[in-house]
Design a protein around this motif. Structure first.
Motif, PDB file in Angstrom:
ATOM      1  N   LEU A 104       0.834  -1.200   0.000  1.00  0.00           N
ATOM      2  CA  LEU A 104       0.000   0.000   0.000  1.00  0.00           C
ATOM      3  C   LEU A 104       0.866   1.245   0.000  1.00  0.00           C
ATOM      4  O   LEU A 104       1.730   1.418   0.859  1.00  0.00           O
ATOM      5  CB  LEU A 104      -0.921  -0.008   1.222  1.00  0.00           C
ATOM      6  CG  LEU A 104      -1.728   1.266   1.477  1.00  0.00           C
ATOM      7  CD1 LEU A 104      -2.684   1.524   0.318  1.00  0.00           C
ATOM      8  CD2 LEU A 104      -2.478   1.164   2.794  1.00  0.00           C
ATOM      9  N   ARG A 105       0.639   2.102  -0.984  1.00  0.00           N
ATOM     10  CA  ARG A 105       1.281   3.417  -1.041  1.00  0.00           C
ATOM     11  C   ARG A 105       0.204   4.480  -1.006  1.00  0.00           C
ATOM     12  O   ARG A 105      -0.867   4.302  -1.573  1.00  0.00           O
ATOM     13  CB  ARG A 105       2.115   3.573  -2.316  1.00  0.00           C
ATOM     14  CG  ARG A 105       3.334   2.661  -2.423  1.00  0.00           C
ATOM     15  CD  ARG A 105       4.041   2.931  -3.736  1.00  0.00           C
ATOM     16  NE  ARG A 105       5.259   2.147  -3.923  1.00  0.00           N
ATOM     17  CZ  ARG A 105       5.300   0.951  -4.492  1.00  0.00           C
ATOM     18  NH1 ARG A 105       4.175   0.389  -4.934  1.00  0.00           N
ATOM     19  NH2 ARG A 105       6.436   0.303  -4.637  1.00  0.00           N
ATOM     20  N   TRP A 106       0.518   5.601  -0.373  1.00  0.00           N
ATOM     21  CA  TRP A 106      -0.409   6.718  -0.382  1.00  0.00           C
ATOM     22  C   TRP A 106       0.382   8.012  -0.412  1.00  0.00           C
ATOM     23  O   TRP A 106       1.562   8.064  -0.059  1.00  0.00           O
ATOM     24  CB  TRP A 106      -1.356   6.666   0.808  1.00  0.00           C
ATOM     25  CG  TRP A 106      -0.728   6.843   2.153  1.00  0.00           C
ATOM     26  CD1 TRP A 106      -0.609   7.995   2.881  1.00  0.00           C
ATOM     27  CD2 TRP A 106      -0.127   5.811   2.955  1.00  0.00           C
ATOM     28  NE1 TRP A 106       0.025   7.755   4.071  1.00  0.00           N
ATOM     29  CE2 TRP A 106       0.330   6.428   4.146  1.00  0.00           C
ATOM     30  CE3 TRP A 106       0.069   4.451   2.777  1.00  0.00           C
ATOM     31  CZ2 TRP A 106       0.969   5.705   5.145  1.00  0.00           C
ATOM     32  CZ3 TRP A 106       0.706   3.733   3.775  1.00  0.00           C
ATOM     33  CH2 TRP A 106       1.152   4.355   4.934  1.00  0.00           C
ATOM     34  N   LEU A 107      -0.293   9.051  -0.864  1.00  0.00           N
ATOM     35  CA  LEU A 107       0.331  10.354  -1.050  1.00  0.00           C
ATOM     36  C   LEU A 107      -0.074  11.279   0.085  1.00  0.00           C
ATOM     37  O   LEU A 107      -1.259  11.361   0.438  1.00  0.00           O
ATOM     38  CB  LEU A 107      -0.097  10.954  -2.391  1.00  0.00           C
ATOM     39  CG  LEU A 107       0.454  12.341  -2.760  1.00  0.00           C
ATOM     40  CD1 LEU A 107       1.969  12.298  -2.865  1.00  0.00           C
ATOM     41  CD2 LEU A 107      -0.157  12.817  -4.076  1.00  0.00           C
ATOM     42  N   VAL A 108       0.907  11.968   0.669  1.00  0.00           N
ATOM     43  CA  VAL A 108       0.667  12.939   1.729  1.00  0.00           C
ATOM     44  C   VAL A 108       0.966  14.322   1.167  1.00  0.00           C
ATOM     45  O   VAL A 108       2.084  14.591   0.710  1.00  0.00           O
ATOM     46  CB  VAL A 108       1.538  12.663   2.968  1.00  0.00           C
ATOM     47  CG1 VAL A 108       1.255  13.699   4.059  1.00  0.00           C
ATOM     48  CG2 VAL A 108       1.283  11.257   3.492  1.00  0.00           C
TER      49      VAL A 108
END
Length: 374
Positions: A104-108
């Motif tokens: 899982l990757r997510w953008l902050v």
């Protein structure tokens, strides 16, 4: 007769040149994503000239009612000098980063969701999708099904006739993307997931077509996350590096499903923050409709259609959902509740009255979440 043959040959050459130019343009794009929405409908936009003129000092009126030519010229030179110092061409951005937990990757983004949300909507429409769900309250954007035209093989016949008979060729794949935005400590976290349908030939002569659900590809989610970063202002090389260099956590969650008299429960051997993130992505991947969420209370408000109850679901087929604007019947709303206890997080299902749900439907909901989190 010779003149007729020459004219026909010229027309054929022009068609081939047009096809080759489109193919060359297609091949010039190094990305392997080129979506074409199954629903066409371009959003209204302001012509660039109308938005850029106001920032150009040549088109600004003097601040006073009257001025001399030398004063106007001096004012214009000062404005040009100040605008060159704050140029918006390839700006350096340090307000975005990529975080990772397993696959899982997510953008902050160090900006408020009110600023980021409309830009994410524009990103999907500019990428070639039409938006089916645009819900700022829930922080949710869901696209319609679209075909990735980059998956179509580039044979010599396709190169010759692709520009003329583009609608004949089909990749046999459809995807739709779900983007969820979270407000966390004044920042915005962006999660991207997708569903996939694959075309399968069935029957003795393989003359029939059947669409089946495909497996979600974390690499495709990461690729779209990188493209979103570029759209928000990061250069291509930086976006690729940030996505590739995001360190994966070596810890894998330990999830237990417990059935008790007062209701079923998932026990996630992680803190609330990590479990909240994993459950949110699992809801997206599992096809749950998230109406709202309250992180402080640990609640996701979701709608779920139980397909194992034996009741016939009046839902349209795959192609009907793609091309029709009709919506399926309203599903029952539940609350997926998370609470932390002793370093673990308990996930339960509550009914509309806020009571623990012990039904078989609640158990199946938790089973879907468990499968998506592993």
């Amino acid at each position: 007769m010779n003149q007729r043959h020459a004219a026909a040959s010229a027309l054929m050459a022009l068609a081939l040149l047009a096809g080759c130019s489109d193919v060359n343009e297609f091949l010039g794009n190094e990305d392997s994503v080129d979506y074409k929405s199954t629903r066409r409908g371009e959003p209204l936009s302001i012509p660039p000239d109308l938005t850029q003129a106001s920032s150009d000092p040549r088109y600004r009126a003097p601040s006073s009612g009257s001025t001399t030519f030398s004063e106007y010229q001096q004012q214009g030179q000062q404005q040009v000098a100040s605008s060159s110092q704050t140029s918006n061409v390839l700006p350096q951005r340090d307000d975005m980063r990529v975080e990772r937990d397993g696959d899982l990757r997510w953008l902050v983004v160090d900006r408020a969701p009110e600023d980021v949300f409309p830009k994410v909507v524009d990103f999907w429409t500019d990428t070639g999708f039409s938006v089916a769900t645009n819900d700022p309250k829930a922080g949710l954007i869901v696209t319609n099904w679209a075909e990735n035209r980059a998956k179509i093989p580039e044979s010599w016949l396709r190169q010759a006739l692709g520009a003329v008979l583009d609608s004949v060729w089909d990749s046999g794949e459809r995807e739709k993307f779900r983007t969820r935005l979270e407000r966390v400590n004044g920042r915005t976290e962006i999660y991207i997931s997708h569903e996939q349908m694959l075309e399968k030939r069935v029957g003795a002569d393989e003359g029939q077509v059947q669409w089946e659900h495909g497996k979600e590809d974390p690499g495709l989610n990461a690729a779209m996350l990188a493209r979103l970063m570029v759209y928000l202002g990061t250069d291509v090389d930086s976006a690729r590096k940030l996505v590739a260099q995001a360190e994966a956590s070596p810890q894998s969650p330990v999830i237990q499903q417990d059935v008790r008299a007062d209701g079923a429960m998932l026990i996630v051997d992680e803190s609330f923050d990590r479990a909240w993130r994993r459950v949110g992505v699992a809801l997206d991947s599992g096809g749950f409709a998230v109406d709202d969420r309250d992180r402080s209370a640990g609640d996701y408000f979701v709608r779920y259609v139980d397909t194992d109850t034996g009741a016939q679901q009046e839902e349209p087929g795959f192609f009907s959902r793609m091309f029709s604007g009709d919506k399926p019947a309203q599903a029952t709303q539940y609350r997926v509740h998370l609470s932390e206890s002793g370093g673990q997080t308990q996930v339960t299902v509550l009914n509309a009255n806020g009571q623990r749900d012990s039904s078989s439907t609640a158990q199946r909901m938790l089973g879907v979440l468990k499968d998506k989190m592993l």
